[in-house]
Design an enzyme around this catalytic site. Structure first.
Site, PDB file in Angstrom:
ATOM      1  N   MET A  24      76.368  -0.964  24.562  1.00  0.00           N
ATOM      2  CA  MET A  24      76.480  -0.354  25.898  1.00  0.00           C
ATOM      3  C   MET A  24      76.502   1.159  25.752  1.00  0.00           C
ATOM      4  SD  MET A  24      79.041  -2.851  28.045  1.00  0.00           S
ATOM      5  CE  MET A  24      80.296  -3.085  26.792  1.00  0.00           C
ATOM      6  N   ALA A  25      75.453   1.786  26.315  1.00  0.00           N
ATOM      7  CA  ALA A  25      75.334   3.244  26.243  1.00  0.00           C
ATOM      8  C   ALA A  25      76.560   3.888  26.885  1.00  0.00           C
ATOM      9  CB  ALA A  25      74.065   3.682  26.961  1.00  0.00           C
ATOM     10  N   CYS A 108      66.109  -2.417  27.868  1.00  0.00           N
ATOM     11  CA  CYS A 108      66.615  -1.348  28.738  1.00  0.00           C
ATOM     12  C   CYS A 108      65.691  -1.183  29.943  1.00  0.00           C
ATOM     13  CB  CYS A 108      66.732  -0.039  27.975  1.00  0.00           C
ATOM     14  SG  CYS A 108      67.448   1.246  29.022  1.00  0.00           S
ATOM     15  N   LYS A 147      67.024  -7.300  20.828  1.00  0.00           N
ATOM     16  CA  LYS A 147      67.716  -7.731  22.054  1.00  0.00           C
ATOM     17  C   LYS A 147      66.750  -7.518  23.210  1.00  0.00           C
ATOM     18  CE  LYS A 147      71.715  -6.902  25.014  1.00  0.00           C
ATOM     19  NZ  LYS A 147      71.340  -5.943  26.049  1.00  0.00           N
ATOM     20  N   GLY A 232      79.344  -7.964  27.267  1.00  0.00           N
ATOM     21  CA  GLY A 232      79.320  -6.543  27.595  1.00  0.00           C
ATOM     22  C   GLY A 232      80.426  -6.158  28.548  1.00  0.00           C
ATOM     23  N   ARG A 233      80.141  -6.263  29.863  1.00  0.00           N
ATOM     24  CA  ARG A 233      81.044  -5.690  30.861  1.00  0.00           C
ATOM     25  C   ARG A 233      82.442  -6.298  30.844  1.00  0.00           C
ATOM     26  NH1 ARG A 233      76.702  -6.532  35.432  1.00  0.00           N
ATOM     27  NH2 ARG A 233      76.367  -8.310  34.028  1.00  0.00           N
TER      28      ARG A 233
HETATM   29  C1  LIG Z   1      77.308   0.635  30.783  1.00  0.00           C
HETATM   30  C2  LIG Z   1      76.258  -0.235  30.150  1.00  0.00           C
HETATM   31  C3  LIG Z   1      75.456   0.277  29.169  1.00  0.00           C
HETATM   32  C4  LIG Z   1      74.481  -0.537  28.553  1.00  0.00           C
HETATM   33  N1  LIG Z   1      73.745  -0.026  27.520  1.00  0.00           N
HETATM   34  C5  LIG Z   1      72.907  -0.853  26.815  1.00  0.00           C
HETATM   35  C6  LIG Z   1      72.280  -0.411  25.634  1.00  0.00           C
HETATM   36  O1  LIG Z   1      72.471   0.721  25.171  1.00  0.00           O
HETATM   37  N2  LIG Z   1      71.444  -1.287  24.994  1.00  0.00           N
HETATM   38  C7  LIG Z   1      71.227  -2.562  25.462  1.00  0.00           C
HETATM   39  O2  LIG Z   1      70.475  -3.328  24.856  1.00  0.00           O
HETATM   40  N3  LIG Z   1      71.837  -3.000  26.571  1.00  0.00           N
HETATM   41  C8  LIG Z   1      72.691  -2.198  27.239  1.00  0.00           C
HETATM   42  N4  LIG Z   1      73.379  -2.680  28.315  1.00  0.00           N
HETATM   43  C9  LIG Z   1      73.216  -4.094  28.685  1.00  0.00           C
HETATM   44  C10 LIG Z   1      74.292  -4.953  27.982  1.00  0.00           C
HETATM   45  O3  LIG Z   1      74.153  -4.912  26.588  1.00  0.00           O
HETATM   46  C11 LIG Z   1      74.219  -6.404  28.460  1.00  0.00           C
HETATM   47  O4  LIG Z   1      72.953  -6.927  28.130  1.00  0.00           O
HETATM   48  C12 LIG Z   1      74.413  -6.565  29.969  1.00  0.00           C
HETATM   49  O5  LIG Z   1      75.486  -5.770  30.420  1.00  0.00           O
HETATM   50  C13 LIG Z   1      74.659  -8.033  30.338  1.00  0.00           C
HETATM   51  O6  LIG Z   1      75.786  -8.533  29.669  1.00  0.00           O
HETATM   52  P1  LIG Z   1      77.233  -8.663  30.403  1.00  0.00           P
HETATM   53  O7  LIG Z   1      77.014  -9.464  31.646  1.00  0.00           O
HETATM   54  O8  LIG Z   1      78.104  -9.322  29.391  1.00  0.00           O
HETATM   55  O9  LIG Z   1      77.669  -7.258  30.732  1.00  0.00           O
HETATM   56  C14 LIG Z   1      74.312  -1.874  28.959  1.00  0.00           C
HETATM   57  C15 LIG Z   1      75.128  -2.370  29.987  1.00  0.00           C
HETATM   58  C16 LIG Z   1      76.091  -1.586  30.570  1.00  0.00           C
HETATM   59  C17 LIG Z   1      76.962  -2.173  31.647  1.00  0.00           C
END
Ligand SMILES: Cc1cc2nc3c(=O)[nH]c(=O)nc-3n(C[C@H](O)[C@H](O)[C@H](O)COP(=O)(O)O)c2cc1C
Length: 331
Positions: A24-25, A108, A147, A232-233
């Site tokens: 997560m960026a 992304c 991913k 993630g979240r």
């Molecule tokens: C704040 C934020 C930043 C993210 N940055 C990236 C990232 O850098 N690379 C990536 O592959 N996915 C990124 N994602 C996506 C997450 O890795 C993940 O695929 C997505 O949030 C769904 O999973 P979750 O429902 O568990 O959050 C980001 C998501 C969030 C919320």
């Protein structure tokens, strides 16, 4: 109850359990990754890193590559639009960092990234996916993973894209169950995750999207057929979810949620680690965006959030959270 939380392999790297912290960026720097690790995440993934930032020696990018010695196994995620540049950046990472695994971002959705042919843009063309994976793996000794999302605007190519990555030599594949067009709207597409899980037979397949509870994690593995779950979240608000999921996958028993004070202990430790990484000025400002996640669902959260949004120093945050631990001990 069958223990679903056994170790698994990504190439020659052993992952001790079935939980993965999603990249997560702005969030998964070493400060947060070490917390997730201590809470039980089997694998942690760095926030996405620009391949160009590495190749141009961008100071900020190189600083982001910091990895704590306690993080292993960990993975660095690169994004970029060109196979050769990605391969060169990947080799730099292999030679200059402690990364155990290299991941390529094919999910992304943001315009700035897809305009440069990177991130989710790869999902429109399985041949390109094959080419990029082949090119990067041919230069790497550490395992390469990808991913991806389920597709660009629909999931028609989900299986084909996944198989392209598998046959080109990735050591594991993670998929977020949304298309690029969906961004973060709608729900994780379980049907597509299950289809891909069935098609991918040679490497571990990691399911991702909307895992909020221990039951969600279990059903992603048991019902949809993934080998592991990526979170993630939910982890941003509750890194303790890794302990809870591990325990549930092992025993079928649910651990209670953390009490408010214990959550604040973690938030406070997170801030302190951010300060060690980035200095107080930057860390406290970043924490303004992170604290609301920790506070979610607690009474009086709005008031605390408002105060933290104006905090300038650690002492001020300390005052607001009303908590100055001498030592932090995670159970
Ligand atoms: C704040 C934020 C930043 C993210 N940055 C990236 C990232 O850098 N690379 C990536 O592959 N996915 C990124 N994602 C996506 C997450 O890795 C993940 O695929 C997505 O949030 C769904 O999973 P979750 O429902 O568990 O959050 C980001 C998501 C969030 C919320």
């Amino acid at each position: 109850m069958k223990n679903l939380n056994t170790p698994f392999m990504i190439g020659d790297v052993e992952i001790p359990n079935r939980t993965v912290l999603a990249p997560m960026a702005g969030v998964t720097n070493s400060a947060f990754r070490t917390i997730a690790k201590e809470m039980g995440a089997g694998l942690v993934v760095m926030e996405m890193i620009s391949e160009k930032g590495i190749l141009y020696n961008n100071e900020k990018t190189l600083h982001m590559l910091h990895i704590d010695e306690n993080e292993a196994p960990m993975s660095i995620q690169l994004f970029g639009g060109d196979a050769d540049s990605l391969a060169r950046a990947a080799v730099f990472i292999q030679e200059n960092t402690r990364a155990n695994i290299l991941d390529i971002n094919m999910g992304c959705p943001v315009n700035k990234v897809v305009k440069n042919e990177a991130g989710a843009k790869w999902l429109r063309d399985p041949d390109k996916i094959y080419h990029i994976v082949k090119t990067v793996t041919s230069h790497l000794d550490i395992p390469l993973t990808v991913k991806m999302r389920t597709g660009w605007s629909d999931s028609n190519l989900a299986v084909e894209n996944a198989l392209a990555a598998e046959s080109a030599g990735v050591s594991a594949l993670a998929m977020h169950g949304r298309t690029r067009e969906q961004m973060y709207t709608g729900h994780c597409d379980h049907e597509t995750i299950a289809r891909v899980a069935k098609a991918i037979t040679k490497i571990p397949f990691i399911g991702n999207g909307d895992i909020k509870t221990v039951q969600d994690a279990r059903s992603m593995i048991e019902e949809l057929g993934t080998d592991a779950v990526m979170i993630g979240r939910t982890a941003m608000a509750n890194p303790y979810i890794f302990t809870q999921i591990n325990h549930y996958l092992e025993t079928g028993e649910e651990l209670p949620d953390l009490a408010f004070e214990d959550k604040m202990k973690i938030a406070y430790e997170h801030l302190n680690r951010l300060i060690a990484l980035k200095g107080e000025h930057v860390a406290v400002r970043e924490f303004r965006g992170l604290a609301p996640h920790y506070l979610r669902g607690t009474s009086g959260a709005a008031k605390l959030r408002g105060k933290i949004a104006k905090a300038e120093t650690l002492a001020e945050v300390d005052d607001i959270l009303g908590y100055t631990p001498k030592t932090i001990e995670f159970s």
